[in-house]
Design an enzyme around this catalytic site. Structure first.
Site, PDB file in Angstrom:
ATOM      1  N   LEU A 196      64.369  -0.031  64.195  1.00  0.00           N
ATOM      2  CA  LEU A 196      65.363  -0.896  63.551  1.00  0.00           C
ATOM      3  C   LEU A 196      64.780  -1.583  62.315  1.00  0.00           C
ATOM      4  CD1 LEU A 196      67.066  -2.287  66.790  1.00  0.00           C
ATOM      5  CD2 LEU A 196      67.895  -0.485  65.270  1.00  0.00           C
ATOM      6  N   LYS A 197      63.554  -1.269  61.972  1.00  0.00           N
ATOM      7  CA  LYS A 197      62.915  -1.719  60.725  1.00  0.00           C
ATOM      8  C   LYS A 197      63.165  -3.205  60.475  1.00  0.00           C
ATOM      9  CE  LYS A 197      63.396   2.888  58.626  1.00  0.00           C
ATOM     10  NZ  LYS A 197      64.064   3.622  59.704  1.00  0.00           N
ATOM     11  N   ASP A 234      63.185  -9.848  58.194  1.00  0.00           N
ATOM     12  CA  ASP A 234      63.979 -11.084  58.241  1.00  0.00           C
ATOM     13  C   ASP A 234      63.021 -12.271  58.144  1.00  0.00           C
ATOM     14  OD1 ASP A 234      66.129 -12.923  58.819  1.00  0.00           O
ATOM     15  OD2 ASP A 234      67.155 -11.291  59.853  1.00  0.00           O
ATOM     16  N   ILE A 235      63.504 -13.456  58.380  1.00  0.00           N
ATOM     17  CA  ILE A 235      62.583 -14.596  58.368  1.00  0.00           C
ATOM     18  C   ILE A 235      61.686 -14.476  59.608  1.00  0.00           C
ATOM     19  CG2 ILE A 235      64.110 -16.119  57.053  1.00  0.00           C
ATOM     20  CD1 ILE A 235      64.825 -17.494  59.745  1.00  0.00           C
ATOM     21  N   THR A 276      63.073 -15.131  63.147  1.00  0.00           N
ATOM     22  CA  THR A 276      64.027 -14.131  63.650  1.00  0.00           C
ATOM     23  C   THR A 276      63.310 -12.857  64.063  1.00  0.00           C
ATOM     24  OG1 THR A 276      65.736 -15.055  62.240  1.00  0.00           O
ATOM     25  CG2 THR A 276      66.135 -12.839  63.054  1.00  0.00           C
ATOM     26  N   THR A 332      60.480   8.226  53.558  1.00  0.00           N
ATOM     27  CA  THR A 332      60.111   9.580  53.119  1.00  0.00           C
ATOM     28  C   THR A 332      61.179  10.224  52.229  1.00  0.00           C
ATOM     29  OG1 THR A 332      60.826  10.220  55.334  1.00  0.00           O
ATOM     30  CG2 THR A 332      58.478  10.205  54.918  1.00  0.00           C
ATOM     31  N   ARG A 392      59.636  19.152  58.124  1.00  0.00           N
ATOM     32  CA  ARG A 392      60.530  20.294  57.907  1.00  0.00           C
ATOM     33  C   ARG A 392      59.795  21.596  58.213  1.00  0.00           C
ATOM     34  NH1 ARG A 392      63.551  17.034  58.348  1.00  0.00           N
ATOM     35  NH2 ARG A 392      65.355  16.394  57.144  1.00  0.00           N
ATOM     36  N   GLN A 445      65.037  14.389  52.270  1.00  0.00           N
ATOM     37  CA  GLN A 445      63.622  14.035  52.365  1.00  0.00           C
ATOM     38  C   GLN A 445      62.868  14.496  51.114  1.00  0.00           C
ATOM     39  OE1 GLN A 445      62.641  11.992  54.410  1.00  0.00           O
ATOM     40  NE2 GLN A 445      63.502  12.281  56.463  1.00  0.00           N
TER      41      GLN A 445
HETATM   42  O1  C5P Z   1      66.688  14.390  60.074  1.00  0.00           O
HETATM   43  P1  C5P Z   1      65.306  13.989  59.680  1.00  0.00           P
HETATM   44  O2  C5P Z   1      64.210  14.819  60.347  1.00  0.00           O
HETATM   45  O3  C5P Z   1      65.115  13.898  58.182  1.00  0.00           O
HETATM   46  O4  C5P Z   1      65.148  12.521  60.277  1.00  0.00           O
HETATM   47  C1  C5P Z   1      64.039  11.707  59.998  1.00  0.00           C
HETATM   48  C2  C5P Z   1      64.122  10.453  60.797  1.00  0.00           C
HETATM   49  O5  C5P Z   1      63.012   9.632  60.478  1.00  0.00           O
HETATM   50  C3  C5P Z   1      65.368   9.626  60.520  1.00  0.00           C
HETATM   51  O6  C5P Z   1      65.791   9.105  61.763  1.00  0.00           O
HETATM   52  C4  C5P Z   1      64.904   8.509  59.604  1.00  0.00           C
HETATM   53  O7  C5P Z   1      65.584   7.301  59.854  1.00  0.00           O
HETATM   54  C5  C5P Z   1      63.454   8.348  60.007  1.00  0.00           C
HETATM   55  N1  C5P Z   1      62.567   7.815  58.990  1.00  0.00           N
HETATM   56  C6  C5P Z   1      62.320   8.448  57.768  1.00  0.00           C
HETATM   57  N2  C5P Z   1      61.430   7.887  56.878  1.00  0.00           N
HETATM   58  C7  C5P Z   1      60.794   6.756  57.192  1.00  0.00           C
HETATM   59  C8  C5P Z   1      61.044   6.109  58.417  1.00  0.00           C
HETATM   60  C9  C5P Z   1      61.942   6.684  59.308  1.00  0.00           C
HETATM   61  O8  C5P Z   1      62.892   9.515  57.497  1.00  0.00           O
HETATM   62  N3  C5P Z   1      59.873   6.266  56.388  1.00  0.00           N
END
Ligand code: C5P
Length: 256
Positions: free
Chosen positions: A67-68, A71-72, A75, A156, A206, A215
């Site tokens: 959920l990255k 915030d302060i 929180t 990414t 990939r 990506q």
């Molecule tokens: O479908 P795909 O393989 O591109 O999904 C990559 C997953 O990794 C997604 O859920 C995306 O939110 C997550 N992600 C990302 N780059 C980041 C952090 C998380 O692609 N730096």
């Protein structure tokens, strides 16, 4: 539920980037136990939250809660504490334990399906430190292991230079995080700068010949592992495959 630690061979996390609990359950049913780790993030959590975390836990899987948090500090303290105690339950009572278990015996086997969470390194150092403290305090209160906390550096899907990622990785390490999320392209440099025990979680994976989607800093599973990644996160190449389990198995073969 076996612990997920930083000292294992590289592991595959499948991103459950779908929009209903039903679809998420469908993928976990197909993929578990070939895949044991599932990412729950912004596609699912706002609508399905703890239902989806509980579903993965009940089936025996573990959740990377992405959920990255940004915030302060106060929180973020509450957010990591909440994520730590999320859906806590007795997942494994060893055989031979009396049915009328004492509270003490039960407590020893409490665990949360959430094994790892993300905070955003764009937040202040104080925010990151408070995030660590929130998870630590809640884990101590509940008598469970603290989930791993990793800092998101640069997504990414964006172009990034290694220096920027390294700067954020160092901030994350100083604040007490267990590792960072970055692309395979920066994994080796992060390990060199922050030490081999500092976790690298690599999305943007990939298989050769697969479309790039959005990506930009992509790599194959093999390249990510060769660069030192501890976890790889894969979404569409598995979710959109005609045979998702086979797609996961092929990626797992690359990992071994
Ligand atoms: O479908 P795909 O393989 O591109 O999904 C990559 C997953 O990794 C997604 O859920 C995306 O939110 C997550 N992600 C990302 N780059 C980041 C952090 C998380 O692609 N730096």
């Amino acid at each position: 539920m076996p612990p997920v630690t930083s000292h294992q061979s590289p592991q595959l996390i499948v991103a459950l980037d779908v929009d209903t609990l039903e679809k998420a359950t469908h993928f976990v049913d197909i993929l578990y136990p070939t895949v044991k780790l599932f990412k729950v993030g912004s596609s699912l959590f706002p609508a399905w939250g703890t239902d989806v975390v509980r579903m993965v836990g009940k089936k025996g899987g573990r959740v990377f809660l992405d959920l990255k948090f940004l915030d302060i500090p106060n929180t973020v303290y509450s957010a990591t504490a909440s994520g730590t105690s999320s859906c806590i339950a007795v997942y494994s009572i060893p055989s031979g334990l009396d049915e009328k278990k004492t509270e003490d015996q039960v407590t020893k086997h409490l665990s949360s399906p959430v094994f790892m969470m993300t905070l955003h390194t764009l937040g202040s150092s104080e925010m990151l430190r408070k995030g660590v403290k929130g998870a630590e305090d809640e884990a101590a209160k509940q008598g469970i292991k603290k989930p791993l906390l990793v800092g998101v550096t640069v997504l990414t899907c964006e172009v990034a230079d290694v220096e920027e990622v390294l700067k954020r990785a160092c901030i994350a390490k100083e604040a007490g995080l267990d590792g960072v999320v970055c692309s395979a392209h920066e994994a080796a440099a992060v390990k060199e700068a922050c030490g081999k025990d500092f976790l690298v979680v690599a999305p943007g994976i990939r298989p050769k010949g697969y479309k790039t989607d959005d990506q930009k800093r992509k790599a194959t599973a093999q390249e990510a592992i060769a660069a030192g990644a501890d976890f790889i996160v894969v979404g569409r190449p598995i979710l959109e495959a005609q045979d998702p389990r086979k797609a996961a198995e092929d990626i797992l073969k690359e990992l071994s």
